[in-house]
Design a protein around this motif. Structure first.
Motif, PDB file in Angstrom:
ATOM      1  N   THR A  23       0.830  -1.206   0.000  1.00 56.53           N
ATOM      2  CA  THR A  23       0.000   0.000   0.000  1.00 56.53           C
ATOM      3  C   THR A  23       0.867   1.259   0.000  1.00 56.53           C
ATOM      4  N   THR A  24       1.963   1.228   0.757  1.00 55.99           N
ATOM      5  CA  THR A  24       2.884   2.371   0.778  1.00 55.99           C
ATOM      6  C   THR A  24       3.503   2.591  -0.594  1.00 55.99           C
ATOM      7  N   MET A  25       3.849   1.515  -1.284  1.00 55.65           N
ATOM      8  CA  MET A  25       4.402   1.642  -2.628  1.00 55.65           C
ATOM      9  C   MET A  25       3.375   2.202  -3.597  1.00 55.65           C
ATOM     10  N   LEU A  26       2.098   1.856  -3.381  1.00 52.93           N
ATOM     11  CA  LEU A  26       1.042   2.433  -4.219  1.00 52.93           C
ATOM     12  C   LEU A  26       0.923   3.934  -3.973  1.00 52.93           C
ATOM     13  N   VAL A  27       1.090   4.363  -2.732  1.00 50.02           N
ATOM     14  CA  VAL A  27       1.074   5.794  -2.416  1.00 50.02           C
ATOM     15  C   VAL A  27       2.250   6.494  -3.089  1.00 50.02           C
ATOM     16  N   ILE A  28       3.404   5.846  -3.099  1.00 54.87           N
ATOM     17  CA  ILE A  28       4.559   6.408  -3.794  1.00 54.87           C
ATOM     18  C   ILE A  28       4.258   6.608  -5.266  1.00 54.87           C
ATOM     19  N   PHE A  29       3.644   5.610  -5.876  1.00 59.39           N
ATOM     20  CA  PHE A  29       3.302   5.712  -7.302  1.00 59.39           C
ATOM     21  C   PHE A  29       2.300   6.837  -7.546  1.00 59.39           C
ATOM     22  N   ALA A  30       1.255   6.915  -6.714  1.00 57.62           N
ATOM     23  CA  ALA A  30       0.224   7.941  -6.906  1.00 57.62           C
ATOM     24  C   ALA A  30       0.793   9.344  -6.717  1.00 57.62           C
ATOM     25  N   SER A  31       1.661   9.513  -5.727  1.00 54.95           N
ATOM     26  CA  SER A  31       2.232  10.841  -5.479  1.00 54.95           C
ATOM     27  C   SER A  31       3.284  11.230  -6.507  1.00 54.95           C
ATOM     28  N   SER A  32       3.756  10.253  -7.294  1.00 59.48           N
ATOM     29  CA  SER A  32       4.778  10.534  -8.302  1.00 59.48           C
ATOM     30  C   SER A  32       4.196  10.946  -9.645  1.00 59.48           C
ATOM     31  N   ILE A  33       2.883  10.959  -9.774  1.00 56.96           N
ATOM     32  CA  ILE A  33       2.256  11.387 -11.022  1.00 56.96           C
ATOM     33  C   ILE A  33       2.641  12.837 -11.296  1.00 56.96           C
ATOM     34  N   TYR A  34       2.968  13.124 -12.539  1.00 56.08           N
ATOM     35  CA  TYR A  34       3.608  14.396 -12.877  1.00 56.08           C
ATOM     36  C   TYR A  34       2.847  15.626 -12.393  1.00 56.08           C
ATOM     37  N   VAL A  70       7.080  19.159  -1.140  1.00 55.51           N
ATOM     38  CA  VAL A  70       6.419  18.190  -0.277  1.00 55.51           C
ATOM     39  C   VAL A  70       6.633  16.783  -0.829  1.00 55.51           C
ATOM     40  N   PHE A  71       6.486  16.629  -2.142  1.00 54.45           N
ATOM     41  CA  PHE A  71       6.667  15.317  -2.760  1.00 54.45           C
ATOM     42  C   PHE A  71       8.061  14.769  -2.507  1.00 54.45           C
ATOM     43  N   PHE A  72       9.077  15.617  -2.621  1.00 55.08           N
ATOM     44  CA  PHE A  72      10.454  15.160  -2.526  1.00 55.08           C
ATOM     45  C   PHE A  72      10.731  14.539  -1.165  1.00 55.08           C
ATOM     46  N   ARG A  73      10.330  15.211  -0.095  1.00 55.63           N
ATOM     47  CA  ARG A  73      10.565  14.682   1.244  1.00 55.63           C
ATOM     48  C   ARG A  73       9.639  13.507   1.542  1.00 55.63           C
ATOM     49  N   LEU A  74       8.395  13.581   1.082  1.00 52.19           N
ATOM     50  CA  LEU A  74       7.470  12.467   1.292  1.00 52.19           C
ATOM     51  C   LEU A  74       7.973  11.216   0.570  1.00 52.19           C
ATOM     52  N   HIS A  75       8.509  11.398  -0.617  1.00 54.51           N
ATOM     53  CA  HIS A  75       9.032  10.275  -1.390  1.00 54.51           C
ATOM     54  C   HIS A  75      10.184   9.599  -0.637  1.00 54.51           C
ATOM     55  N   GLN A  76      11.077  10.381  -0.076  1.00 52.59           N
ATOM     56  CA  GLN A  76      12.183   9.816   0.692  1.00 52.59           C
ATOM     57  C   GLN A  76      11.678   9.058   1.913  1.00 52.59           C
ATOM     58  N   PHE A  77      10.746   9.665   2.641  1.00 45.98           N
ATOM     59  CA  PHE A  77      10.216   9.027   3.848  1.00 45.98           C
ATOM     60  C   PHE A  77       9.522   7.715   3.523  1.00 45.98           C
ATOM     61  N   LEU A  78       8.695   7.719   2.484  1.00 48.84           N
ATOM     62  CA  LEU A  78       7.966   6.502   2.132  1.00 48.84           C
ATOM     63  C   LEU A  78       8.906   5.405   1.632  1.00 48.84           C
ATOM     64  N   ALA A  79       9.965   5.789   0.929  1.00 44.77           N
ATOM     65  CA  ALA A  79      10.925   4.795   0.442  1.00 44.77           C
ATOM     66  C   ALA A  79      11.619   4.099   1.611  1.00 44.77           C
ATOM     67  N   ILE A  80      12.046   4.870   2.624  1.00 39.70           N
ATOM     68  CA  ILE A  80      12.671   4.270   3.799  1.00 39.70           C
ATOM     69  C   ILE A  80      11.657   3.437   4.583  1.00 39.70           C
ATOM     70  N   LEU A  81      10.403   3.891   4.612  1.00 41.06           N
ATOM     71  CA  LEU A  81       9.345   3.126   5.285  1.00 41.06           C
ATOM     72  C   LEU A  81       9.145   1.777   4.604  1.00 41.06           C
ATOM     73  N   VAL A  82       9.130   1.763   3.283  1.00 35.11           N
ATOM     74  CA  VAL A  82       8.988   0.498   2.546  1.00 35.11           C
ATOM     75  C   VAL A  82      10.158  -0.430   2.854  1.00 35.11           C
ATOM     76  N   LEU A  83      11.356   0.114   2.918  1.00 36.80           N
ATOM     77  CA  LEU A  83      12.524  -0.713   3.212  1.00 36.80           C
ATOM     78  C   LEU A  83      12.426  -1.307   4.616  1.00 36.80           C
ATOM     79  N   GLY A  84      11.999  -0.503   5.588  1.00 41.39           N
ATOM     80  CA  GLY A  84      11.829  -1.016   6.943  1.00 41.39           C
ATOM     81  C   GLY A  84      10.752  -2.085   7.023  1.00 41.39           C
ATOM     82  N   LEU A  85       9.628  -1.865   6.336  1.00 43.97           N
ATOM     83  CA  LEU A  85       8.557  -2.868   6.321  1.00 43.97           C
ATOM     84  C   LEU A  85       9.005  -4.150   5.630  1.00 43.97           C
ATOM     85  N   THR A  86       9.860  -4.019   4.623  1.00 42.94           N
ATOM     86  CA  THR A  86      10.380  -5.207   3.942  1.00 42.94           C
ATOM     87  C   THR A  86      11.228  -6.043   4.887  1.00 42.94           C
ATOM     88  N   PHE A  87      12.087  -5.393   5.681  1.00 42.39           N
ATOM     89  CA  PHE A  87      12.858  -6.122   6.688  1.00 42.39           C
ATOM     90  C   PHE A  87      11.934  -6.839   7.674  1.00 42.39           C
TER      91      PHE A  87
END
Length: 387
Positions: A134-145, A154-171
């Motif tokens: 679901t977090t990856m889907l949010v990343i995709f939706a927020s990345s729409i041009y 806002v997108f730039f920092r949110l994108h970084q936060f969500l990417a690290i969140l996905v990595l933590g959830l993957t672990f």
């Protein structure tokens, strides 16, 4: 034979546009071919025998983790991209499509897991898997041009936060399966940490400014920076600009701007003053234009790819509106090289289409400097948009 192959490759694959897009970079034939091959390769990996639901589920999860690796090379121009001399647009193109492939594999993995084992609300593995997808889907939706352009900061920092969140959830998701499943997420984490360490070192020992001058225009601002050190400017280079004296959160973000002009000595090969021409919009650029006169900024760079325009007899430069900010430096560089008799270029034409008549003041005096520096440059054409 090599010249013919190069001509064929450039004229038939690299330059022709396959999918024109109005609001973002178009896709060339070569990029489309790479996308097709990339999709086929991922599809073949997913369909390897044995063709069972459990095997396909495991492979989809593996491919999602594997595709995430290059995404953590850096949220912008990475060290590897700079060493290999990959253009910024190509790097972003690869980042976007690799990210989409990783998201697709994560959803395939999630759906196959639910289809084969069902959803267990008490299982940490099920919860973290769905949360990560679901977090990856949010990343995709927020990345729409349109969204990314409207609220880029806002997108730039949110994108970084969500990417690290996905990595933590993957672990967390892989925790019950054993340490050997941590290989790819661990590599991704190490790549990200190395990239951040490199950025921090560049910020601490990189170029800083001590004098900083602003010239305001309508819908644009000219920023002239006196560097503490000297560097060798080339057209096509850009810096990431970070403010040290604006609002507090401006210290945690940086924006790329092309070198518009530099003050050079024809007897030397270095410059200590560079100029940026920046279109003022909302956010950082507006605060930069309206800030205090004694601001300080730090620069990360130079980045970018220098196109060897000096290898051609005739060079035609075309720009529209603020696009002149990335074009004029090529004309300045060619004139400087010609004065030292190093190049074969005989003619330089600049076609600049104005979106508004007042844009002419952005670069008009620099055009005069170019004509004063060399009589071998043809008349610079300024085309007014009639619509």
């Amino acid at each position: 034979m090599i010249i013919y192959f190069r001509y064929f490759f450039l004229s038939q694959l690299i330059y022709p546009i396959f999918i024109p897009r109005r609001y973002y970079n178009s896709i060339t034939r070569f990029q489309f071919l790479l996308l097709v091959l990339y999709g086929i390769a991922n599809g073949l990996c997913l369909l390897l025998p044995p063709l069972t639901v459990n095997a396909a589920r495991s492979r989809a999860g593996f491919m999602a983790c594997f595709n995430m690796l290059p995404l953590f090379l850096g949220e912008r121009t990475s060290v590897i991209a700079k060493i290999v001399n990959i253009p910024l647009t190509s790097y972003f193109f690869a980042h976007h499509w690799i990210g989409r492939m990783a998201i697709l594999h994560s959803f395939i993995h999630m759906f196959l897991a639910i289809a084969s084992k069902g959803y267990d609300s008490r299982s940490i593995q099920s919860k973290t898997g769905i949360f990560a997808s679901t977090t990856m889907l949010v990343i995709f939706a927020s990345s729409i041009y349109p969204i990314r352009k409207r609220v880029f900061e806002v997108f730039f920092r949110l994108h970084q936060f969500l990417a690290i969140l996905v990595l933590g959830l993957t672990f967390w998701h892989l925790f019950p399966l054993g340490w050997e499943r941590y290989i790819y997420p661990t590599i991704a984490l190490c790549l990200w940490m190395l990239h951040m360490a490199y950025r921090l070192s560049r910020h601490n020992i990189g170029t800083r400014t001590h004098n900083f001058h602003i010239q305001k225009y309508q819908r644009a601002v000219e920023v002239k920076v006196d560097l503490e050190g000297r560097f060798h400017p080339k057209p096509g280079q850009f810096f990431y600009v970070q403010s040290e004296t604006l609002q507090a959160y401006d210290k945690f973000q940086s924006h790329p701007f092309m070198i518009f002009w530099w003050e050079e000595d024809l007897t030397q090969t270095f410059s200590s003053t560079i100029t940026f021409l920046i279109e003022t919009k909302l956010g950082f650029t507006l605060r930069l234009a309206n800030g205090a006169p004694h601001q300080r900024i730090s620069l990360d760079g130079p980045h970018g790819q220098n196109i060897p325009a000096e290898e051609y007899d005739t060079v035609i430069l075309a720009a529209k509106g603020i696009g002149i900010a990335g074009v004029l430096a090529y004309a300045q560089y060619l004139i400087w090289m010609k004065s030292r008799k190093r190049i074969r270029t005989r003619k330089v034409d600049i076609y600049w289409e104005l979106e508004e008549n007042q844009q002419e003041v952005w670069a008009g005096h620099y055009f005069n400097k170019l004509e004063d520096q060399s009589s071998k440059v043809t008349m610079i054409n300024c085309l007014l948009d009639q619509y």
